[in-house]
Design a protein around this motif. Sequence first.
Motif, PDB file in Angstrom:
ATOM      1  N   SER A  53       0.860  -1.197   0.000  1.00 34.80           N
ATOM      2  CA  SER A  53       0.000   0.000   0.000  1.00 34.80           C
ATOM      3  C   SER A  53       0.888   1.235   0.000  1.00 34.80           C
ATOM      4  O   SER A  53       0.509   2.284  -0.511  1.00 34.80           O
ATOM      5  CB  SER A  53      -0.956   0.011   1.193  1.00 34.80           C
ATOM      6  OG  SER A  53      -0.257   0.076   2.409  1.00 34.80           O
ATOM      7  N   HIS A  54       2.074   1.101   0.588  1.00 35.28           N
ATOM      8  CA  HIS A  54       3.120   2.107   0.427  1.00 35.28           C
ATOM      9  C   HIS A  54       4.014   1.617  -0.711  1.00 35.28           C
ATOM     10  O   HIS A  54       4.658   0.563  -0.588  1.00 35.28           O
ATOM     11  CB  HIS A  54       3.899   2.283   1.736  1.00 35.28           C
ATOM     12  CG  HIS A  54       3.066   2.890   2.826  1.00 35.28           C
ATOM     13  ND1 HIS A  54       3.129   2.495   4.144  1.00 35.28           N
ATOM     14  CD2 HIS A  54       2.114   3.869   2.744  1.00 35.28           C
ATOM     15  CE1 HIS A  54       2.267   3.224   4.838  1.00 35.28           C
ATOM     16  NE2 HIS A  54       1.640   4.057   4.013  1.00 35.28           N
ATOM     17  N   GLY A  55       4.032   2.356  -1.813  1.00 40.07           N
ATOM     18  CA  GLY A  55       4.633   1.853  -3.046  1.00 40.07           C
ATOM     19  C   GLY A  55       6.105   1.531  -2.966  1.00 40.07           C
ATOM     20  O   GLY A  55       6.624   0.768  -3.785  1.00 40.07           O
ATOM     21  N   ASP A  56       6.811   2.086  -1.978  1.00 40.60           N
ATOM     22  CA  ASP A  56       8.255   1.826  -1.837  1.00 40.60           C
ATOM     23  C   ASP A  56       8.535   0.632  -0.920  1.00 40.60           C
ATOM     24  O   ASP A  56       9.684   0.262  -0.727  1.00 40.60           O
ATOM     25  CB  ASP A  56       8.959   3.078  -1.295  1.00 40.60           C
ATOM     26  CG  ASP A  56       8.385   3.563   0.028  1.00 40.60           C
ATOM     27  OD1 ASP A  56       7.215   3.256   0.318  1.00 40.60           O
ATOM     28  OD2 ASP A  56       9.102   4.251   0.779  1.00 40.60           O
ATOM     29  N   GLU A  57       7.494   0.017  -0.353  1.00 42.33           N
ATOM     30  CA  GLU A  57       7.687  -1.076   0.604  1.00 42.33           C
ATOM     31  C   GLU A  57       7.388  -2.392  -0.123  1.00 42.33           C
ATOM     32  O   GLU A  57       6.256  -2.858  -0.163  1.00 42.33           O
ATOM     33  CB  GLU A  57       6.798  -0.848   1.825  1.00 42.33           C
ATOM     34  CG  GLU A  57       7.154   0.475   2.499  1.00 42.33           C
ATOM     35  CD  GLU A  57       6.275   0.829   3.682  1.00 42.33           C
ATOM     36  OE1 GLU A  57       5.550  -0.042   4.187  1.00 42.33           O
ATOM     37  OE2 GLU A  57       6.339   1.992   4.109  1.00 42.33           O
ATOM     38  N   VAL A  58       8.436  -2.950  -0.696  1.00 41.11           N
ATOM     39  CA  VAL A  58       8.265  -3.938  -1.760  1.00 41.11           C
ATOM     40  C   VAL A  58       8.431  -5.405  -1.332  1.00 41.11           C
ATOM     41  O   VAL A  58       7.989  -6.301  -2.053  1.00 41.11           O
ATOM     42  CB  VAL A  58       9.237  -3.637  -2.923  1.00 41.11           C
ATOM     43  CG1 VAL A  58       8.908  -2.277  -3.529  1.00 41.11           C
ATOM     44  CG2 VAL A  58      10.698  -3.642  -2.460  1.00 41.11           C
ATOM     45  N   SER A  95       7.487   5.450  -4.917  1.00 44.86           N
ATOM     46  CA  SER A  95       6.900   6.433  -4.008  1.00 44.86           C
ATOM     47  C   SER A  95       6.023   5.755  -2.954  1.00 44.86           C
ATOM     48  O   SER A  95       5.273   4.832  -3.255  1.00 44.86           O
ATOM     49  CB  SER A  95       6.056   7.412  -4.833  1.00 44.86           C
ATOM     50  OG  SER A  95       5.134   8.085  -4.028  1.00 44.86           O
ATOM     51  N   ARG A  96       6.094   6.242  -1.741  1.00 42.21           N
ATOM     52  CA  ARG A  96       5.230   5.743  -0.674  1.00 42.21           C
ATOM     53  C   ARG A  96       3.760   6.014  -0.997  1.00 42.21           C
ATOM     54  O   ARG A  96       2.894   5.186  -0.769  1.00 42.21           O
ATOM     55  CB  ARG A  96       5.611   6.452   0.637  1.00 42.21           C
ATOM     56  CG  ARG A  96       4.699   6.151   1.815  1.00 42.21           C
ATOM     57  CD  ARG A  96       5.125   6.985   3.023  1.00 42.21           C
ATOM     58  NE  ARG A  96       4.227   6.838   4.147  1.00 42.21           N
ATOM     59  CZ  ARG A  96       4.350   5.928   5.094  1.00 42.21           C
ATOM     60  NH1 ARG A  96       5.343   5.066   5.072  1.00 42.21           N
ATOM     61  NH2 ARG A  96       3.498   5.857   6.092  1.00 42.21           N
ATOM     62  N   THR A  97       3.505   7.169  -1.551  1.00 42.98           N
ATOM     63  CA  THR A  97       2.122   7.587  -1.780  1.00 42.98           C
ATOM     64  C   THR A  97       1.632   7.137  -3.163  1.00 42.98           C
ATOM     65  O   THR A  97       2.404   6.623  -3.971  1.00 42.98           O
ATOM     66  CB  THR A  97       2.013   9.123  -1.693  1.00 42.98           C
ATOM     67  OG1 THR A  97       2.906   9.683  -2.656  1.00 42.98           O
ATOM     68  CG2 THR A  97       2.374   9.621  -0.305  1.00 42.98           C
ATOM     69  N   LEU A 140       1.341  -6.301   4.884  1.00 47.11           N
ATOM     70  CA  LEU A 140       2.806  -6.345   4.879  1.00 47.11           C
ATOM     71  C   LEU A 140       3.391  -4.987   4.502  1.00 47.11           C
ATOM     72  O   LEU A 140       3.041  -4.425   3.457  1.00 47.11           O
ATOM     73  CB  LEU A 140       3.298  -7.418   3.898  1.00 47.11           C
ATOM     74  CG  LEU A 140       2.645  -8.802   4.015  1.00 47.11           C
ATOM     75  CD1 LEU A 140       3.311  -9.792   3.072  1.00 47.11           C
ATOM     76  CD2 LEU A 140       2.692  -9.328   5.433  1.00 47.11           C
ATOM     77  N   HIS A 141       4.286  -4.511   5.357  1.00 46.69           N
ATOM     78  CA  HIS A 141       4.939  -3.209   5.149  1.00 46.69           C
ATOM     79  C   HIS A 141       6.445  -3.354   5.352  1.00 46.69           C
ATOM     80  O   HIS A 141       6.945  -4.455   5.643  1.00 46.69           O
ATOM     81  CB  HIS A 141       4.391  -2.180   6.157  1.00 46.69           C
ATOM     82  CG  HIS A 141       3.019  -1.698   5.818  1.00 46.69           C
ATOM     83  ND1 HIS A 141       2.773  -0.447   5.320  1.00 46.69           N
ATOM     84  CD2 HIS A 141       1.815  -2.320   5.893  1.00 46.69           C
ATOM     85  CE1 HIS A 141       1.472  -0.300   5.104  1.00 46.69           C
ATOM     86  NE2 HIS A 141       0.861  -1.429   5.444  1.00 46.69           N
ATOM     87  N   ALA A 142       7.171  -2.251   5.208  1.00 54.19           N
ATOM     88  CA  ALA A 142       8.600  -2.228   5.494  1.00 54.19           C
ATOM     89  C   ALA A 142       8.918  -0.954   6.274  1.00 54.19           C
ATOM     90  O   ALA A 142       8.297   0.081   6.041  1.00 54.19           O
ATOM     91  CB  ALA A 142       9.413  -2.276   4.208  1.00 54.19           C
ATOM     92  N   ASP A 143       9.866  -1.062   7.181  1.00 59.38           N
ATOM     93  CA  ASP A 143      10.179   0.056   8.067  1.00 59.38           C
ATOM     94  C   ASP A 143      11.404   0.801   7.541  1.00 59.38           C
ATOM     95  O   ASP A 143      11.648   0.854   6.349  1.00 59.38           O
ATOM     96  CB  ASP A 143      10.409  -0.501   9.476  1.00 59.38           C
ATOM     97  CG  ASP A 143      10.154   0.541  10.540  1.00 59.38           C
ATOM     98  OD1 ASP A 143      10.018   1.721  10.207  1.00 59.38           O
ATOM     99  OD2 ASP A 143      10.115   0.174  11.726  1.00 59.38           O
TER     100      ASP A 143
END
Length: 343
Positions: A53-58, A95-97, A140-143
Amino acid sequence: MLSRSQSRPASGVKIHYSFTKVMTGSDLSRRRLPLMAATSANPGPVVWLTACSHGDEVSGIVVIQELFKSIRRRLLLGTVLSFPLMNPLGFETGSRTISMSGEDLNRSFPGNPNGSLGERIAHSIFDTIIATGPTLVLDLHADWIDSIPYILLDHDPGILHQEAYRKAIAAGKEAGMCLIVDAEELKRSLSFNLLLEDIPALTLELGKPYVVSEANVTCGLEAIWNILANLGMIAARDRLFRYPLPFEYSRGRLLKYSDKPYGSRTGIIRFLAKPGNVVKKGQPLAKIVNAFGRHQETLTALQDAIVLGHSDSSAAFPGMPVMAFGIPDSSAGETEDNWQRLA
Ligand SMILES: [Zn+2]
């Protein structure tokens, strides 16, 4: 939804890849979200996996792809559904957004069919998930770039939603990673809005963004197998996954998130503690130096904690977080006691 591939192997697990349409671009191109489904012939829990959902968290995308490589032979009962790439517009531009509107998709839930672009995409995702009556949703995300993987639990959704919250905590304890209660009230995140709908939901923070981290893919995948095994959806595991953690921070103990202390000077950050380190109250965490290398200030731990990650930037500014921590906080302990009483 368009059927892309469909098969029913001897094991009775049906794999189905399709799409959910989300928008038409200015060039009339249709944008769709890939949707993956693995359904056992035996009824059981419905678990959703969502990512990017955050485009940079792959990394989460690849966790889901790896899981689907073996789900056909491993799924004993129930259904695993997935939106592996919720923000393709952000992903394609790093991009995150949502790059076209600048909106944060994970601050747009539950969405609105007549709202902004982000709210419309969120609505489409949310409605699709809700309609399946999920047992559990794992987002699922990334920090930060240098961070350990951990499970993030939303703040308490309130007395009316305790059952879903308790089930989310129980699932989080199975993951084999640090279990962190968020300090922020993210009222428009996917996971929090699912809890408000009485659907257990957790966020997995799988280390660094921007590039696929193979180590964190392995951790995320293993954590999800742990959870699916606990639900009886796959065979019991001979050996449960456990991310290597100091004893007092393992065993699914609830920890409270903190990103304090903040610095008060502008300068260059030299980190003195690393992600995964346990720090004691008063222990130096980072020092700030100026352009000549002269010491400006040393940040010290406000309490005993495990370091989850540190800033992606070496530039220090007043009021800026430099590290994130999991704290064995007394209020988190009370929360845990409450759940045990409820259970
Ligand atoms: Zn994220």
